[in-house]
Design an enzyme around this catalytic site. Structure first.
Site: not given
Ligand SMILES: NC(=O)C1=CN([C@@H]2O[C@H](COP(=O)(O)OP(=O)(O)OC[C@H]3O[C@@H](n4cnc5c(N)ncnc54)[C@H](OP(=O)(O)O)[C@@H]3O)[C@@H](O)[C@H]2O)C=CC1
Ligand SMILES: CC1=C(/C=C/C(C)=C/C=C/C(C)=C/C=O)C(C)(C)CCC1
Length: 300
Positions: A29, A32, A187
């Site tokens: 937390a 992000g 992942y």
């Molecule tokens: N962003 C996106 O488009 C998407 C995100 N998600 C999921 O959403 C969730 C949040 O991601 P998001 O906010 O985007 O990513 P961020 O990278 O901004 O945040 C991830 C968080 O996880 C922490 N973290 C990573 N490794 C560890 C660890 N070993 N122990 C404790 N904390 C850890 C990070 O800490 P630190 O800052 O120290 O690295 C950070 O606080 C994730 O589970 C991700 O898979 C799913 C789909 C799409």
């Molecule tokens: C096709 C496409 C995109 C790419 C999407 C991708 C690459 C998604 C990856 C998702 C991930 C990595 C999820 C994590 O959990 C954008 C940039 C949104 C713009 C609109 C069209």
């Protein structure tokens, strides 16, 4: 651009539930989606624990949240999900008081932290990093806090997964990634594991008052793409289509707060409504096997 942004912003959590006296833990937390989730829960009056691996980053997020919400009950605790010792120390400290207050209750656990597409590496316990942090770390954390969640029922566990689970499979014979490794599939596998964990957990928690949900937050601007130059570029190029972290937090908030979704325990949500899960994510046999293997790997 404002119209496009609005269209892609996705669902909004409309729950008006307030949380005075409720205790919440959000992993990852400090930045992000997790930070925005913690902020909204603090705004609603909960005692919020920011569980993060870097205390300095956590303190900076906590100060921001305290200032924005006027809620002083925001605490930072060390939790490194890539080290089972750290997970156990976090749970022990949290339950034993560890300074700020003695928490005998836990009403909402948000398993949000995650890593994506990192080069091959292992956790302190020798697990492949995606599987170890995204799945096993949260599996162990939930296990350690489960009695307290039960005692605090009605309570909820929200697991932040991803739509990318559609491309995942659980490679039981290569969980440590030693035979072959692909950072994208690693992942995807870990995010499918989040869905299967949610499914099996819901099954095992039937009748306890603890419910659980898996979430796709949307495509969100955050630090998650830090290991991929291509995704960093895509995220910038398509900025109007990418959600802000605050928009990305809405489905986690919906699953943590919305009234009347208890019968949906174990399900997968996107844009604040139930969403389609891949056939592999609906396989009860795989869910059960993953549960057993996870217990074995963690020695629990
Ligand atoms: N962003 C996106 O488009 C998407 C995100 N998600 C999921 O959403 C969730 C949040 O991601 P998001 O906010 O985007 O990513 P961020 O990278 O901004 O945040 C991830 C968080 O996880 C922490 N973290 C990573 N490794 C560890 C660890 N070993 N122990 C404790 N904390 C850890 C990070 O800490 P630190 O800052 O120290 O690295 C950070 O606080 C994730 O589970 C991700 O898979 C799913 C789909 C799409
Ligand atoms: C096709 C496409 C995109 C790419 C999407 C991708 C690459 C998604 C990856 C998702 C991930 C990595 C999820 C994590 O959990 C954008 C940039 C949104 C713009 C609109 C069209």
């Amino acid at each position: 651009v404002p119209c496009i942004r609005k269209y892609f912003a996705g669902g909004v959590c409309t729950s008006t539930v307030q949380l005075p006296g409720k205790v919440v833990v959000v992993t990852g937390a400090n930045t992000g989606i997790g930070k925005e989730t913690a902020k909204e829960l603090a705004r609603r009056g909960a005692r919020v624990y920011i569980a993060c691996r870097d205390i300095l980053k956590g303190e900076s997020a906590a100060s921001e949240i305290r200032a924005a919400t006027k809620n002083q009950q925001v605490f930072v605790r060390k939790l490194d999900l890539s080290d089972t010792k750290s997970i156990r120390a976090f749970a022990e400290g949290f339950l034993a008081g560890d300074g700020a207050a003695e928490e005998k209750q836990l009403h909402i656990l948000i398993n949000n932290a995650g890593v994506m597409m990192c080069p091959y590496s292992k956790t302190a316990d020798g697990f492949e990093t995606h599987f170890g942090v995204n799945h096993l770390g949260h599996f162990l954390l939930t296990h350690l806090l489960l009695e307290t969640l039960k005692e605090s029922a009605p309570s909820r566990v929200v697991n932040v997964s991803s739509m990318i689970h559609h491309f995942g499979s659980i490679y039981f014979r290569n969980l440590k990634g030693e035979k072959y490794y692909n950072r994208v599939f690693a992942y995807c596998q870990s995010k499918l594991a989040n869905i299967l964990f949610t499914r099996e957990l819901a099954y095992r928690l039937k009748g306890t008052g603890v419910t659980t949900y898996a979430v796709h937050p949307g495509i969100v601007r955050s630090e998650l793409v830090r290991h991929s130059f291509v995704l960093c570029l895509l995220w910038r190029l398509f900025a109007p289509f990418v959600k802000s972290a605050q928009q990305g937090a809405q489905t986690s908030l919906h699953c943590a707060l919305a009234e009347g979704i208890e019968s949906q325990s174990g399900r997968y949500f996107s844009d604040c409504k139930k969403a389609w899960v891949s056939p592999k994510g609906r396989n009860n046999k795989t869910a059960r096997r993953l549960w057993d293997v996870s217990c074995e790997l963690l020695g629990i």
